[in-house]
Design an enzyme around this catalytic site. Structure first.
Site, PDB file in Angstrom:
ATOM      1  N   ARG A  62       0.847  -1.200   0.000  1.00 40.20           N
ATOM      2  CA  ARG A  62       0.000   0.000   0.000  1.00 40.20           C
ATOM      3  C   ARG A  62       0.884   1.253   0.000  1.00 40.20           C
ATOM      4  O   ARG A  62       0.550   2.263  -0.585  1.00 40.20           O
ATOM      5  CB  ARG A  62      -0.973  -0.002   1.192  1.00 40.20           C
ATOM      6  CG  ARG A  62      -1.820   1.255   1.283  1.00 40.20           C
ATOM      7  CD  ARG A  62      -3.197   1.067   1.940  1.00 40.20           C
ATOM      8  NE  ARG A  62      -3.204   0.159   3.057  1.00 40.20           N
ATOM      9  CZ  ARG A  62      -2.684   0.429   4.259  1.00 40.20           C
ATOM     10  NH1 ARG A  62      -2.109   1.584   4.510  1.00 40.20           N
ATOM     11  NH2 ARG A  62      -2.729  -0.472   5.218  1.00 40.20           N
ATOM     12  N   LYS A 112      -8.047   6.583 -19.627  1.00 44.99           N
ATOM     13  CA  LYS A 112      -8.270   7.134 -20.961  1.00 44.99           C
ATOM     14  C   LYS A 112      -6.987   7.037 -21.795  1.00 44.99           C
ATOM     15  O   LYS A 112      -6.504   5.953 -22.021  1.00 44.99           O
ATOM     16  CB  LYS A 112      -8.801   8.561 -20.825  1.00 44.99           C
ATOM     17  CG  LYS A 112      -9.910   8.702 -19.754  1.00 44.99           C
ATOM     18  CD  LYS A 112     -11.193   7.952 -20.090  1.00 44.99           C
ATOM     19  CE  LYS A 112     -12.177   7.876 -18.914  1.00 44.99           C
ATOM     20  NZ  LYS A 112     -12.569   9.132 -18.310  1.00 44.99           N
ATOM     21  N   TYR A 162     -16.336  16.744 -16.397  1.00 42.94           N
ATOM     22  CA  TYR A 162     -16.703  15.337 -16.407  1.00 42.94           C
ATOM     23  C   TYR A 162     -17.794  15.119 -15.353  1.00 42.94           C
ATOM     24  O   TYR A 162     -17.655  15.568 -14.207  1.00 42.94           O
ATOM     25  CB  TYR A 162     -15.456  14.497 -16.076  1.00 42.94           C
ATOM     26  CG  TYR A 162     -15.755  13.046 -15.899  1.00 42.94           C
ATOM     27  CD1 TYR A 162     -16.139  12.273 -16.989  1.00 42.94           C
ATOM     28  CD2 TYR A 162     -15.692  12.440 -14.653  1.00 42.94           C
ATOM     29  CE1 TYR A 162     -16.447  10.939 -16.834  1.00 42.94           C
ATOM     30  CE2 TYR A 162     -15.987  11.097 -14.492  1.00 42.94           C
ATOM     31  CZ  TYR A 162     -16.369  10.359 -15.578  1.00 42.94           C
ATOM     32  OH  TYR A 162     -16.674   9.035 -15.430  1.00 42.94           O
ATOM     33  N   ASP A 171      -7.285  19.004 -14.546  1.00 42.25           N
ATOM     34  CA  ASP A 171      -7.548  17.648 -15.026  1.00 42.25           C
ATOM     35  C   ASP A 171      -7.059  17.602 -16.479  1.00 42.25           C
ATOM     36  O   ASP A 171      -7.663  18.199 -17.367  1.00 42.25           O
ATOM     37  CB  ASP A 171      -9.049  17.350 -14.921  1.00 42.25           C
ATOM     38  CG  ASP A 171      -9.401  15.916 -15.319  1.00 42.25           C
ATOM     39  OD1 ASP A 171      -8.676  15.342 -16.162  1.00 42.25           O
ATOM     40  OD2 ASP A 171     -10.396  15.377 -14.805  1.00 42.25           O
TER      41      ASP A 171
HETATM   42  C1  LIG Z   1     -13.105   9.542 -17.029  1.00 42.69           C
HETATM   43  C2  LIG Z   1     -12.742  10.831 -16.463  1.00 42.69           C
HETATM   44  C3  LIG Z   1     -12.567  10.993 -15.085  1.00 42.69           C
HETATM   45  C4  LIG Z   1     -12.810   9.864 -14.113  1.00 42.69           C
HETATM   46  O1  LIG Z   1     -11.877   8.837 -14.270  1.00 42.69           O
HETATM   47  P1  LIG Z   1     -12.188   7.276 -14.017  1.00 42.69           P
HETATM   48  O2  LIG Z   1     -10.908   6.620 -14.380  1.00 42.69           O
HETATM   49  O3  LIG Z   1     -13.348   6.903 -14.888  1.00 42.69           O
HETATM   50  O4  LIG Z   1     -12.528   7.146 -12.573  1.00 42.69           O
HETATM   51  C5  LIG Z   1     -12.169  12.234 -14.625  1.00 42.69           C
HETATM   52  N1  LIG Z   1     -11.960  13.270 -15.462  1.00 42.69           N
HETATM   53  C6  LIG Z   1     -12.122  13.149 -16.788  1.00 42.69           C
HETATM   54  C7  LIG Z   1     -11.881  14.317 -17.678  1.00 42.69           C
HETATM   55  C8  LIG Z   1     -12.519  11.936 -17.335  1.00 42.69           C
HETATM   56  O5  LIG Z   1     -12.704  11.823 -18.655  1.00 42.69           O
END
Ligand SMILES: *Cc1c(COP(=O)(O)O)cnc(C)c1O
Length: 377
Positions: A46, A195, A98, A170
């Site tokens: 962890r 992604k 998001y 982000d």
């Molecule tokens: C998908 C996404 C998230 C969340 O991520 P997960 O891996 O699905 O938990 C956060 N911000 C953006 C811009 C995203 O496309």
């Protein structure tokens, strides 16, 4: 080292001596100590595991950050990061985010006493008007999801000046291959590694990257205390995905440019939202702060029926949530990624039942356009 090379060689694993070209997956939850008071540098997984450490160092190098922490999903990264804040702290976030982030801020952060407000972060005077002496963070997505608004990161940093406000970006859509927010003044960069970083629609991951060691230490403490870290195998999967980040980003962007131009000329398409289009209102900002436009396109069609037909008729393109993978996906924000957002707010933001979102992959652009042509017929 150039970014393409960094994706492959920024980090070399020195823990093994076999000469293996690929980083091993250490499926070990605990590590033996040589003696009392001694450690190999790894104690319990962890806290750290060599496979996770490898991907963390890789992403830190790509983003130009001091530290990186790997999480089991993008949302777990954001959830852990929000533990930096206390009841009464105010957070200003982009008003086009998001949907999962909006749900987290509205339900979890607000329950925990944080005051979250939303602003058009591409409109600096509007953003400035939202700041108070209790504001502790500005959370931006750029380009925004799904309306593709672009925020001038360096200008927001300037607006913050020496106030005690963290700038959080982000960077899921552009990735460090196209944009490095830390160089523009961000304190923390977040990612859904699910992604583009992992890139193959087969792994979930999240990352937090920090601009300074102090913030890195605070987040490390929260990471090990809360425990939503990335598993060794999934860490390996992201490392593997990043090896091809450069060519995937280039190819999917090339496809996106062609598809955006084709969509614009289609009689059933009312509006195309793509940051690379000449008429995009923040084109110059994109050019200034990013080396590419990415491969996310939203577009609205002439009716909900056309949208529904397109979603059920696509054959090469898949009607599926998520983005950033090698396969082209089409999403219906109104029922999928943004279904959480209250209807009035959604409509005010332009997310109605005629809006479709494309995450353009690396197939042949010709096949993708042919598929869209049949789907929109
Ligand atoms: C998908 C996404 C998230 C969340 O991520 P997960 O891996 O699905 O938990 C956060 N911000 C953006 C811009 C995203 O496309």
């Amino acid at each position: 080292m150039k970014k393409e090379t960094q994706c492959l060689h920024a980090v070399r694993d020195k823990t093994h001596t076999t000469g293996a070209v690929c980083n091993p997956v250490y499926l070990s939850a605990t590590f033996a100590r040589p003696a009392v008071g001694e450690s190999t540098g790894y104690d319990y997984a962890r806290l750290q595991n060599p496979t996770r450490e490898h991907v963390e160092k890789l992403i830190a190098a790509l983003e130009g950050g001091t530290d990186c922490l790997a999480f089991s999903s993008g949302m777990s990264a954001i959830a852990t990061m929000m533990e930096l804040f206390s009841p009464g702290d105010e957070i200003v976030a982009s008003d086009d985010l998001y949907g999962g982030s909006v749900r987290f801020f509205d339900v979890v952060s607000r329950k925990n006493g944080m005051i979250v407000s939303y602003a058009d972060t591409s409109d600096l005077p509007a953003l400035k008007a939202c700041l108070t002496d209790k504001t502790r963070a500005i959370f931006i997505e750029t380009p925004t999801n799904p309306m593709m608004k672009v925020c001038d990161i360096a200008a927001v940093k300037e607006l913050i000046g020496d106030r005690n406000i963290l700038l959080i970006v982000d960077n899921t859509f552009l990735t460090p291959y196209f944009c490095r927010p830390i160089e523009l003044g961000a304190d923390i960069v977040t990612h859904s590694g699910t992604k583009y970083l992992a890139g193959h629609n087969d792994t979930m991951a999240g990352f937090l990257i920090t601009a300074n060691v102090d913030l890195g230490e605070k987040l490390k403490f929260l990471h090990k205390t809360i425990g939503s870290m990335l598993s060794p195998f999934d860490s390996y999967m992201v490392t593997r995905g990043v090896k091809t980040l450069a060519i995937r980003m280039e190819k999917s962007q090339q496809n996106a440019v062609k598809i955006a131009a084709w969509l614009k000329a289609h009689p059933k398409v009312r509006k195309v939202y793509y940051t690379g289009l000449a008429e995009h209102p923040e084109l110059e900002i994109s050019k200034k702060q990013a080396s590419g436009f990415g491969a996310m396109i939203s577009f609205s069609v002439d009716s909900a029926q056309t949208a529904h037909n397109a979603l059920s008729r696509v054959k090469v393109i898949m009607f599926a949530e998520s983005l950033g993978g090698v396969e082209t996906l089409m999403t219906y924000p109104v029922t999928q990624t943004h279904s959480y957002i209250p209807e009035a707010e959604r409509l005010a933001r332009g997310i109605d039942d005629t809006l479709l979102r494309l995450s353009v992959g690396i197939e042949s652009a010709e096949d993708l356009i042919e598929d869209l042509e049949a789907a929109l017929a």
